[in-house]
Design a protein around this motif. Structure first.
Motif, PDB file in Angstrom:
ATOM      1  N   TYR A  73      23.572  31.930  84.749  1.00 54.56           N
ATOM      2  CA  TYR A  73      22.299  31.449  84.202  1.00 54.56           C
ATOM      3  C   TYR A  73      22.302  29.932  84.024  1.00 54.56           C
ATOM      4  O   TYR A  73      21.442  29.237  84.551  1.00 54.56           O
ATOM      5  CB  TYR A  73      22.002  32.132  82.865  1.00 54.56           C
ATOM      6  N   TYR A  74      23.270  29.425  83.266  1.00 54.64           N
ATOM      7  CA  TYR A  74      23.290  27.990  83.004  1.00 54.64           C
ATOM      8  C   TYR A  74      23.611  27.186  84.265  1.00 54.64           C
ATOM      9  O   TYR A  74      23.101  26.084  84.444  1.00 54.64           O
ATOM     10  CB  TYR A  74      24.276  27.647  81.889  1.00 54.64           C
ATOM     11  N   GLY A  75      24.437  27.735  85.136  1.00 52.17           N
ATOM     12  CA  GLY A  75      24.780  27.035  86.368  1.00 52.17           C
ATOM     13  C   GLY A  75      23.609  26.883  87.313  1.00 52.17           C
ATOM     14  O   GLY A  75      23.574  25.972  88.140  1.00 52.17           O
ATOM     15  N   SER A  76      22.620  27.765  87.188  1.00 53.49           N
ATOM     16  CA  SER A  76      21.458  27.697  88.079  1.00 53.49           C
ATOM     17  C   SER A  76      20.323  26.859  87.496  1.00 53.49           C
ATOM     18  O   SER A  76      19.327  26.612  88.171  1.00 53.49           O
ATOM     19  CB  SER A  76      20.936  29.103  88.377  1.00 53.49           C
ATOM     20  N   ARG A  77      20.467  26.419  86.261  1.00 51.05           N
ATOM     21  CA  ARG A  77      19.422  25.609  85.640  1.00 51.05           C
ATOM     22  C   ARG A  77      19.377  24.238  86.309  1.00 51.05           C
ATOM     23  O   ARG A  77      20.396  23.576  86.475  1.00 51.05           O
ATOM     24  CB  ARG A  77      19.668  25.431  84.141  1.00 51.05           C
ATOM     25  N   TYR A  78      18.188  23.807  86.671  1.00 53.36           N
ATOM     26  CA  TYR A  78      18.010  22.541  87.377  1.00 53.36           C
ATOM     27  C   TYR A  78      18.624  21.373  86.616  1.00 53.36           C
ATOM     28  O   TYR A  78      19.322  20.538  87.186  1.00 53.36           O
ATOM     29  CB  TYR A  78      16.516  22.285  87.619  1.00 53.36           C
ATOM     30  N   GLU A  79      18.379  21.335  85.294  1.00 52.16           N
ATOM     31  CA  GLU A  79      18.837  20.187  84.504  1.00 52.16           C
ATOM     32  C   GLU A  79      20.348  20.164  84.329  1.00 52.16           C
ATOM     33  O   GLU A  79      20.896  19.162  83.882  1.00 52.16           O
ATOM     34  CB  GLU A  79      18.133  20.149  83.141  1.00 52.16           C
ATOM     35  N   LEU A  80      21.045  21.263  84.670  1.00 49.39           N
ATOM     36  CA  LEU A  80      22.501  21.318  84.499  1.00 49.39           C
ATOM     37  C   LEU A  80      23.268  21.308  85.821  1.00 49.39           C
ATOM     38  O   LEU A  80      24.490  21.407  85.812  1.00 49.39           O
ATOM     39  CB  LEU A  80      22.880  22.577  83.698  1.00 49.39           C
ATOM     40  N   ARG A  81      22.572  21.191  86.933  1.00 48.32           N
ATOM     41  CA  ARG A  81      23.266  21.162  88.232  1.00 48.32           C
ATOM     42  C   ARG A  81      24.225  19.990  88.279  1.00 48.32           C
ATOM     43  O   ARG A  81      23.931  18.904  87.797  1.00 48.32           O
ATOM     44  CB  ARG A  81      22.259  21.075  89.370  1.00 48.32           C
ATOM     45  N   ASN A  82      25.383  20.244  88.851  1.00 50.16           N
ATOM     46  CA  ASN A  82      26.433  19.236  89.000  1.00 50.16           C
ATOM     47  C   ASN A  82      26.924  18.704  87.651  1.00 50.16           C
ATOM     48  O   ASN A  82      27.379  17.566  87.567  1.00 50.16           O
ATOM     49  CB  ASN A  82      25.964  18.080  89.890  1.00 50.16           C
ATOM     50  N   GLN A  83      26.833  19.518  86.616  1.00 57.27           N
ATOM     51  CA  GLN A  83      27.331  19.148  85.298  1.00 57.27           C
ATOM     52  C   GLN A  83      28.169  20.298  84.736  1.00 57.27           C
ATOM     53  O   GLN A  83      27.779  20.950  83.772  1.00 57.27           O
ATOM     54  CB  GLN A  83      26.174  18.844  84.345  1.00 57.27           C
ATOM     55  N   PRO A  84      29.320  20.563  85.346  1.00 58.44           N
ATOM     56  CA  PRO A  84      30.119  21.722  84.931  1.00 58.44           C
ATOM     57  C   PRO A  84      30.545  21.685  83.463  1.00 58.44           C
ATOM     58  O   PRO A  84      30.650  22.724  82.822  1.00 58.44           O
ATOM     59  CB  PRO A  84      31.330  21.698  85.862  1.00 58.44           C
ATOM     60  N   GLU A  85      30.743  20.484  82.910  1.00 60.70           N
ATOM     61  CA  GLU A  85      31.134  20.391  81.504  1.00 60.70           C
ATOM     62  C   GLU A  85      30.003  20.855  80.590  1.00 60.70           C
ATOM     63  O   GLU A  85      30.241  21.535  79.586  1.00 60.70           O
ATOM     64  CB  GLU A  85      31.540  18.951  81.133  1.00 60.70           C
ATOM     65  N   ALA A  86      28.781  20.502  80.938  1.00 65.09           N
ATOM     66  CA  ALA A  86      27.625  20.913  80.134  1.00 65.09           C
ATOM     67  C   ALA A  86      27.417  22.420  80.228  1.00 65.09           C
ATOM     68  O   ALA A  86      27.102  23.068  79.230  1.00 65.09           O
ATOM     69  CB  ALA A  86      26.372  20.167  80.594  1.00 65.09           C
ATOM     70  N   VAL A  87      27.593  22.963  81.422  1.00 59.62           N
ATOM     71  CA  VAL A  87      27.474  24.415  81.611  1.00 59.62           C
ATOM     72  C   VAL A  87      28.526  25.125  80.772  1.00 59.62           C
ATOM     73  O   VAL A  87      28.227  26.060  80.023  1.00 59.62           O
ATOM     74  CB  VAL A  87      27.603  24.809  83.099  1.00 59.62           C
ATOM     75  N   GLU A  88      29.774  24.673  80.876  1.00 58.29           N
ATOM     76  CA  GLU A  88      30.860  25.293  80.119  1.00 58.29           C
ATOM     77  C   GLU A  88      30.606  25.213  78.619  1.00 58.29           C
ATOM     78  O   GLU A  88      30.838  26.179  77.885  1.00 58.29           O
ATOM     79  CB  GLU A  88      32.192  24.632  80.463  1.00 58.29           C
ATOM     80  N   SER A  89      30.109  24.085  78.151  1.00 57.49           N
ATOM     81  CA  SER A  89      29.821  23.910  76.731  1.00 57.49           C
ATOM     82  C   SER A  89      28.756  24.904  76.266  1.00 57.49           C
ATOM     83  O   SER A  89      28.899  25.543  75.219  1.00 57.49           O
ATOM     84  CB  SER A  89      29.355  22.480  76.474  1.00 57.49           C
ATOM     85  N   ARG A  90      27.701  25.062  77.033  1.00 60.04           N
ATOM     86  CA  ARG A  90      26.633  25.994  76.656  1.00 60.04           C
ATOM     87  C   ARG A  90      27.107  27.439  76.711  1.00 60.04           C
ATOM     88  O   ARG A  90      26.747  28.242  75.850  1.00 60.04           O
ATOM     89  CB  ARG A  90      25.419  25.784  77.541  1.00 60.04           C
TER      90      ARG A  90
END
Length: 113
Positions: free
Chosen positions: A82-99
């Protein structure tokens, strides 16, 4: 009431914020238009599918059909998707992991894991 409010608010926002159409496949031979009703229908189907999948995972755990570890792993996979497919989080693995970790922590607290 909470779920109904969120669903109706999301639907209202989608209706107001969705453009009348969008171009799909720009620059390709299959360029086409996707109209407002189809965009909203696709988004509504996406949210219904998400709700069913997550409810299913939770119900399996609550009914004793899966253990804590499997529940957490399934939820982690689902949240990563879910978070990995969010447009605003693309190419931001740290932000995805945090969420993902934040949501897993809340779920673990909620289910007293």
């Amino acid at each position: 009431e909470y779920v109904h409010f969120n669903d109706s608010a999301r639907n209202s926002i989608m209706e107001k914020m969705t453009p009348d159409y969008m171009v799909v496949g720009i620059g390709s031979k299959t360029e086409s238009y996707k109209y407002k009703s189809e965009i909203i229908s696709d988004e509504t189907a996406f949210y219904a599918n998400e709700k069913n999948e997550i409810s299913g995972i939770c119900n399996q755990f609550l009914n004793g059909k899966t253990d804590q570890k499997l529940f957490c792993n399934e939820m982690k996979d689902r949240l990563n998707d879910y978070y990995g497919s969010r447009y605003e989080l693309r190419n931001q693995p740290e932000a995805v992991e945090s969420r993902v970790n934040n949501m897993l922590s809340k779920l673990q607290h909620m289910y007293a894991l």
